[in-house]
Design an enzyme around this catalytic site. Sequence first.
Site, PDB file in Angstrom:
ATOM      1  N   GLU A  95     -11.238   1.361   8.376  1.00 54.38           N
ATOM      2  CA  GLU A  95      -9.612   1.573   9.729  1.00 54.38           C
ATOM      3  C   GLU A  95     -10.095   2.948   9.529  1.00 54.38           C
ATOM      4  O   GLU A  95      -9.209   4.142   8.765  1.00 54.38           O
ATOM      5  CB  GLU A  95      -8.724   0.716   8.235  1.00 54.38           C
ATOM      6  CG  GLU A  95      -6.951   1.204   9.228  1.00 54.38           C
ATOM      7  CD  GLU A  95      -6.400   0.717   8.208  1.00 54.38           C
ATOM      8  OE1 GLU A  95      -5.930  -0.877   8.187  1.00 54.38           O
ATOM      9  OE2 GLU A  95      -5.176   1.644   7.445  1.00 54.38           O
ATOM     10  N   GLU A 112       0.867  -0.839   0.068  1.00 56.11           N
ATOM     11  CA  GLU A 112       0.068  -0.952  -0.232  1.00 56.11           C
ATOM     12  C   GLU A 112       0.410   1.099   0.125  1.00 56.11           C
ATOM     13  O   GLU A 112       1.919   1.130   0.086  1.00 56.11           O
ATOM     14  CB  GLU A 112      -1.267  -0.211   0.913  1.00 56.11           C
ATOM     15  CG  GLU A 112      -0.185   0.018   2.137  1.00 56.11           C
ATOM     16  CD  GLU A 112      -1.417   0.423   3.712  1.00 56.11           C
ATOM     17  OE1 GLU A 112      -2.532   1.262   3.503  1.00 56.11           O
ATOM     18  OE2 GLU A 112      -1.279  -0.382   4.525  1.00 56.11           O
TER      19      GLU A 112
END
Length: 280
Positions: free
Chosen positions: A258, A157
């Site tokens: 998240e 990521e």
Amino acid sequence: MRDVTAASEHSYTINLSILFSELPLLERPAAAAGAGFTRAELWWPFGTQTTPDAAELDALRKAFADAGVRLTGLNVLDDLTAGAKGTASLPAERERFRENLPVAAALASSLGAGALNVLYGNRIEGVSAEEQDALALENLTLAAEAAHSIGAILLIEALNKVDAPDYPLHTAKAAVEVVDRVNAATGLGNAKFLCDFYHLAVNGEDLVAVIDSYADRIGHVQIADHPGRNEPGTGTLDVQDLLARLTAAGYAGRIGLEYRPATGVSADSFGWLPRELRAR
């Protein structure tokens, strides 16, 4: 709070390293189940320990099993010190990364997780970017092979440049280029882009363009609104539109929650997501 009706098109997982963090780790799976979730993901949950003892591992497995919650994704050893973002590219952490990798893979496998997430690591003084990148490719290749051995994917990521200024992957393009290099090195094709709306939004990326350009490389999506990194509907991101675009682009994976609850109480932050959709 803005409508997020496109939520009904997706399945969800809750990140128990940021949500319900007001509770001890072993109480969080039960709290997630109480809120209606059946799947969760974790950052590496044992701090700087590369090889937690068997009792700690068993206690975590039991907490998930007792709650009836399945782990879907797990970070390999990530934050070691304040400001550190991953270990894959750090020469000083080479052996610790490789020591942790089979432990993380075994834990992920025992809990049914289908993804390992590896943070790249910060740029550091005294070591060239080329040397760090070469080490990262070696370690990410090992991670992809470890993920493949348990039937999982490897996630890579981009992080935001405000919270992680020394992290070299600040764009979707940069992260996808690493994904492509890992897949070329292994021939496995199991390295994927973790598309985190919040991090990319902080970096000023056009999220619509990211979805349009890289939908075929996305292996997981994580969401938080921007600014604030709170639940959808509290900021300026059009989460409904972005989720709809993901569906239209063919993304059928889960959406990871998240975010930090705006009130500080995790149980109060799920009003945007109908309870019947949380266990999908």
